[in-house]
Design a protein around this motif. Structure first.
Motif, PDB file in Angstrom:
ATOM      1  N   ILE A  32       0.865  -1.356  -0.139  1.00  0.00           N
ATOM      2  CA  ILE A  32       0.143   0.162  -0.022  1.00  0.00           C
ATOM      3  C   ILE A  32       0.836   1.277  -0.043  1.00  0.00           C
ATOM      4  O   ILE A  32       1.716   1.333   1.040  1.00  0.00           O
ATOM      5  CB  ILE A  32      -0.923   0.113   1.055  1.00  0.00           C
ATOM      6  CG1 ILE A  32      -1.799  -1.273   1.308  1.00  0.00           C
ATOM      7  CG2 ILE A  32      -1.792   1.425   1.221  1.00  0.00           C
ATOM      8  CD1 ILE A  32      -2.701  -1.257   2.281  1.00  0.00           C
ATOM      9  N   ILE A  33       0.670   2.269  -0.830  1.00  0.00           N
ATOM     10  CA  ILE A  33       1.553   3.364  -1.115  1.00  0.00           C
ATOM     11  C   ILE A  33       0.364   4.411  -1.089  1.00  0.00           C
ATOM     12  O   ILE A  33      -1.059   4.190  -1.151  1.00  0.00           O
ATOM     13  CB  ILE A  33       2.310   3.506  -2.432  1.00  0.00           C
ATOM     14  CG1 ILE A  33       1.421   3.341  -3.515  1.00  0.00           C
ATOM     15  CG2 ILE A  33       3.418   2.381  -2.358  1.00  0.00           C
ATOM     16  CD1 ILE A  33       2.217   3.530  -5.008  1.00  0.00           C
ATOM     17  N   GLY A  34       1.074   5.698  -0.726  1.00  0.00           N
ATOM     18  CA  GLY A  34       0.258   7.009  -0.716  1.00  0.00           C
ATOM     19  C   GLY A  34       0.482   8.043   0.341  1.00  0.00           C
ATOM     20  O   GLY A  34       1.352   7.536   1.142  1.00  0.00           O
ATOM     21  N   ASP A 161       3.543  -1.681   8.881  1.00  0.00           N
ATOM     22  CA  ASP A 161       3.262  -0.301   8.688  1.00  0.00           C
ATOM     23  C   ASP A 161       4.580   0.422   8.682  1.00  0.00           C
ATOM     24  O   ASP A 161       5.256   0.531   9.518  1.00  0.00           O
ATOM     25  CB  ASP A 161       2.498   0.252   9.834  1.00  0.00           C
ATOM     26  CG  ASP A 161       2.141   1.509   9.611  1.00  0.00           C
ATOM     27  OD1 ASP A 161       2.113   2.204   8.519  1.00  0.00           O
ATOM     28  OD2 ASP A 161       1.034   2.077  10.355  1.00  0.00           O
ATOM     29  N   GLU A 162       5.219   0.811   7.529  1.00  0.00           N
ATOM     30  CA  GLU A 162       6.413   1.451   7.239  1.00  0.00           C
ATOM     31  C   GLU A 162       7.366   1.222   8.190  1.00  0.00           C
ATOM     32  O   GLU A 162       8.146   2.005   8.736  1.00  0.00           O
ATOM     33  CB  GLU A 162       6.211   3.037   7.421  1.00  0.00           C
ATOM     34  CG  GLU A 162       4.973   3.748   6.612  1.00  0.00           C
ATOM     35  CD  GLU A 162       5.241   5.185   6.428  1.00  0.00           C
ATOM     36  OE1 GLU A 162       6.359   5.758   6.491  1.00  0.00           O
ATOM     37  OE2 GLU A 162       4.036   6.020   6.320  1.00  0.00           O
ATOM     38  N   VAL A 192       3.002  -1.559   4.248  1.00  0.00           N
ATOM     39  CA  VAL A 192       2.700   0.058   3.761  1.00  0.00           C
ATOM     40  C   VAL A 192       4.227   0.311   3.807  1.00  0.00           C
ATOM     41  O   VAL A 192       4.672   0.220   4.891  1.00  0.00           O
ATOM     42  CB  VAL A 192       1.977   0.737   4.835  1.00  0.00           C
ATOM     43  CG1 VAL A 192       2.155   2.446   4.531  1.00  0.00           C
ATOM     44  CG2 VAL A 192       0.456   0.406   4.908  1.00  0.00           C
ATOM     45  N   THR A 193       4.567   0.959   2.562  1.00  0.00           N
ATOM     46  CA  THR A 193       6.010   1.639   2.469  1.00  0.00           C
ATOM     47  C   THR A 193       6.048   2.415   1.620  1.00  0.00           C
ATOM     48  O   THR A 193       5.476   2.915   0.645  1.00  0.00           O
ATOM     49  CB  THR A 193       6.970   0.187   2.227  1.00  0.00           C
ATOM     50  OG1 THR A 193       8.103   0.529   1.995  1.00  0.00           O
ATOM     51  CG2 THR A 193       6.430  -0.414   0.700  1.00  0.00           C
ATOM     52  N   GLY A 197      11.363   0.491  -4.719  1.00  0.00           N
ATOM     53  CA  GLY A 197      12.110  -0.676  -5.266  1.00  0.00           C
ATOM     54  C   GLY A 197      11.437  -1.834  -4.703  1.00  0.00           C
ATOM     55  O   GLY A 197      11.272  -3.181  -5.618  1.00  0.00           O
ATOM     56  N   PHE A 198      11.108  -2.036  -3.504  1.00  0.00           N
ATOM     57  CA  PHE A 198      10.497  -3.254  -2.926  1.00  0.00           C
ATOM     58  C   PHE A 198       9.370  -3.440  -3.404  1.00  0.00           C
ATOM     59  O   PHE A 198       8.836  -4.677  -3.563  1.00  0.00           O
ATOM     60  CB  PHE A 198      10.596  -2.864  -1.182  1.00  0.00           C
ATOM     61  CG  PHE A 198       9.917  -4.195  -0.547  1.00  0.00           C
ATOM     62  CD1 PHE A 198      10.589  -5.142   0.002  1.00  0.00           C
ATOM     63  CD2 PHE A 198       8.359  -4.031  -0.319  1.00  0.00           C
ATOM     64  CE1 PHE A 198      10.051  -6.245   0.526  1.00  0.00           C
ATOM     65  CE2 PHE A 198       7.849  -5.336   0.369  1.00  0.00           C
ATOM     66  CZ  PHE A 198       8.614  -6.300   0.785  1.00  0.00           C
ATOM     67  N   ALA A 199       8.383  -2.613  -3.650  1.00  0.00           N
ATOM     68  CA  ALA A 199       7.114  -2.650  -3.971  1.00  0.00           C
ATOM     69  C   ALA A 199       7.330  -3.227  -5.507  1.00  0.00           C
ATOM     70  O   ALA A 199       6.512  -4.330  -5.778  1.00  0.00           O
ATOM     71  CB  ALA A 199       6.465  -1.236  -4.340  1.00  0.00           C
TER      72      ALA A 199
END
Ligand code: ADP
Ligand code: MG
Length: 240
Positions: A32-34, A161-162, A192-193, A197-199
């Motif tokens: 999840i990004i944002g 979470d991050e 969530v990050t 690159g990981f995503a």
């Protein structure tokens, strides 16, 4: 495995999550990004019932877990969480941190808890720090202990979470490496990050949240190379 339907969350009159729908299958890695304040942490906290949703359903293996009452502890054994700021027990050694929950919640005998904890510390590359206290570890090492501690409950899903946002840049890689390894072993993860690159490397699916909504989702190569929504495009142009 997890099915979220029309989830909403308000803090008094602040609407933080609006009509969020998501399905996660076994073994899937969802990233999840944002932007900050878009509701990502609140969403994870609702999934783990650290926050009570205002509306909607969270189905875990088909059962709605929103009104679990006392069984919430059992549910949390299956859905573990790793936080931005590790939250290790400061007065316990690394090993004791990892042994604690299985002994306390699962009544695992000390000897077995210890053996299991040592294996997990080895898995995250920290068996040599078993007797050290959290304050003597780097942030990256503390986060890897936190991951070992979450794994000690043998969760079915792990929420992150991050997990690397509080770390010095040179320590981020080791933590991501452990997460990558877990993903490779088939762990179901919601992460969530801001580590794009990981995503790209690890996510099966990327979800972009903004203003409490899921704005767009899809496989990473689609989201990162041809986002459809203007808000996704604007966000990615700032972070990529
Ligand atoms: P993100 O993790 O995407 O940065 P959060 O889920 O932390 O976003 O926050 C989303 C919104 O909800 C923010 O406006 C935040 O201030 C608000 N918020 C989060 N937790 C609480 C709370 N316990 N009480 C009131 N408002 C909160
Ligand atoms: Mg957050």
């Amino acid at each position: 495995m997890l099915q979220i339907k029309n989830l909403s969350k308000c803090f008094e009159d602040l609407e933080v999550l609006r009509d969020v729908n998501m399905t996660v299958s076994k073994g899937e890695v969802v990233v999840i990004i944002g932007p900050s304040g878009s509701g990502k942490s609140t969403f994870l906290r609702c999934i783990n019932l650290l926050e009570k949703p205002t509306g909607g359903e969270i189905l875990y293996l088909g059962d709605n877990i929103v009104h679990l009452g006392k069984k919430v502890t059992d549910y949390r054994k299956q859905v573990g969480m790793v936080f931005q700021r590790f939250h290790l027990f400061p007065l316990m050694s690394t090993l004791e941190n990892v042994m604690y929950a299985p002994m306390k919640l699962n009544k695992l005998p000390q000897k077995e808890a210890r053996e299991e904890a040592l294996k997990l510390l080895e898995k995250v590359g920290l068996s040599h720090k078993a007797d050290s206290y959290p304050s003597s570890l780097s942030g990256g090492q503390q986060q890897r202990v936190a991951i070992a501690r979450a794994l000690a409950m043998k969760p079915e899903i792990l929420l992150f979470d991050e997990p690397t946002s509080a770390l010095d840049p040179e320590l981020v890689g080791d933590v991501l490496e452990v997460m990558k390894q877990l993903a490779g072993e088939g762990m179901t993860m919601i992460v969530v990050t801001h580590e794009m690159g990981f995503a790209k490397d690890v996510a099966d699916r990327v979800i972009f949240m903004d203003g409490g909504y899921i704005v767009e989702e899809g496989p990473p190569d689609e989201i990162f190379t041809q986002p459809k929504n203007e808000r996704t495009k604007a966000f990615l142009s700032r972070v990529l």
